[in-house]
Write a protein that holds these residues in place. Sequence first.
Motif, PDB file in Angstrom:
ATOM      1  N   ASP A  84       0.937  -1.183  -0.191  1.00  0.00           N
ATOM      2  CA  ASP A  84      -0.075   0.050   0.137  1.00  0.00           C
ATOM      3  C   ASP A  84       0.626   1.029  -0.228  1.00  0.00           C
ATOM      4  OD1 ASP A  84      -1.806  -1.193  -0.076  1.00  0.00           O
ATOM      5  OD2 ASP A  84      -2.651  -1.643   2.052  1.00  0.00           O
ATOM      6  N   TRP A  85       1.387   1.548   1.189  1.00  0.00           N
ATOM      7  CA  TRP A  85       2.965   2.493   1.032  1.00  0.00           C
ATOM      8  C   TRP A  85       3.480   2.561   0.214  1.00  0.00           C
ATOM      9  CZ3 TRP A  85       7.854   3.405   0.038  1.00  0.00           C
ATOM     10  CH2 TRP A  85       8.620   4.718   1.199  1.00  0.00           C
ATOM     11  N   ARG A  90       3.565   4.997  -6.592  1.00  0.00           N
ATOM     12  CA  ARG A  90       3.955   4.785  -7.468  1.00  0.00           C
ATOM     13  C   ARG A  90       3.332   5.611  -8.583  1.00  0.00           C
ATOM     14  NH1 ARG A  90       1.328  -0.328  -7.379  1.00  0.00           N
ATOM     15  NH2 ARG A  90       4.315  -1.560  -7.154  1.00  0.00           N
ATOM     16  N   LYS A  91       1.970   5.870  -8.068  1.00  0.00           N
ATOM     17  CA  LYS A  91       0.991   7.110  -7.963  1.00  0.00           C
ATOM     18  C   LYS A  91       1.864   7.889  -8.272  1.00  0.00           C
ATOM     19  CE  LYS A  91      -3.209   7.209  -5.639  1.00  0.00           C
ATOM     20  NZ  LYS A  91      -4.289   6.696  -5.186  1.00  0.00           N
ATOM     21  N   PHE A  92       2.503   8.668  -7.243  1.00  0.00           N
ATOM     22  CA  PHE A  92       3.003   9.941  -7.116  1.00  0.00           C
ATOM     23  C   PHE A  92       3.962  10.168  -8.236  1.00  0.00           C
ATOM     24  CE2 PHE A  92       6.734  12.135  -5.848  1.00  0.00           C
ATOM     25  CZ  PHE A  92       5.974  13.333  -5.634  1.00  0.00           C
ATOM     26  N   TRP A  93       5.048   9.186  -8.610  1.00  0.00           N
ATOM     27  CA  TRP A  93       5.822   8.946  -9.418  1.00  0.00           C
ATOM     28  C   TRP A  93       4.951   9.118 -10.685  1.00  0.00           C
ATOM     29  CZ3 TRP A  93      10.048  11.102  -9.283  1.00  0.00           C
ATOM     30  CH2 TRP A  93      10.769  11.896  -7.481  1.00  0.00           C
ATOM     31  N   SER A  94       4.284   8.263 -11.488  1.00  0.00           N
ATOM     32  CA  SER A  94       3.327   8.507 -12.694  1.00  0.00           C
ATOM     33  C   SER A  94       2.992   9.327 -12.939  1.00  0.00           C
ATOM     34  CB  SER A  94       1.937   6.980 -11.955  1.00  0.00           C
ATOM     35  OG  SER A  94       2.701   6.366 -12.625  1.00  0.00           O
ATOM     36  N   THR A  95       2.146  10.006 -11.419  1.00  0.00           N
ATOM     37  CA  THR A  95       1.618  11.911 -12.002  1.00  0.00           C
ATOM     38  C   THR A  95       2.422  12.600 -12.711  1.00  0.00           C
ATOM     39  OG1 THR A  95      -0.176  11.265 -10.703  1.00  0.00           O
ATOM     40  CG2 THR A  95       0.553  13.376 -11.549  1.00  0.00           C
TER      41      THR A  95
END
Length: 109
Positions: A84-85, A90-95
């Motif tokens: 989860d962490w 991963r979402k942060f870096w993808s964005t």
Amino acid sequence: MSKNNQLRDVFDAIADPTRRELIRLLAEEAEKPLHELTAHFQMGRTAVSKHLAILKEAGLVTSRKVGRETRFRLNASPLREVQDWVAFYRKFWSTNMLRLNELLEEEEE
């Protein structure tokens, strides 16, 4: 073992490369005895047992006695906290990578 009963933080438990290797070895088979796990390391049974104790405190490993032998089994459910962490970042870096890509495309035009 529930999260409230864990004596050690999962992140702390997986911070050591030896413990990560123990987790990998236990993920390969349903259960392994201590002597088989020890054979994969250049350390004695006592040192491997100490690493396994830390993994047990974090709820990542369970053990059972079979005669004179102790067998260990992976309990991967506490790793969900790690997953989860990592998923958040991963979402942060993808964005951020998407934004960077957009900026680079704008610069090219």
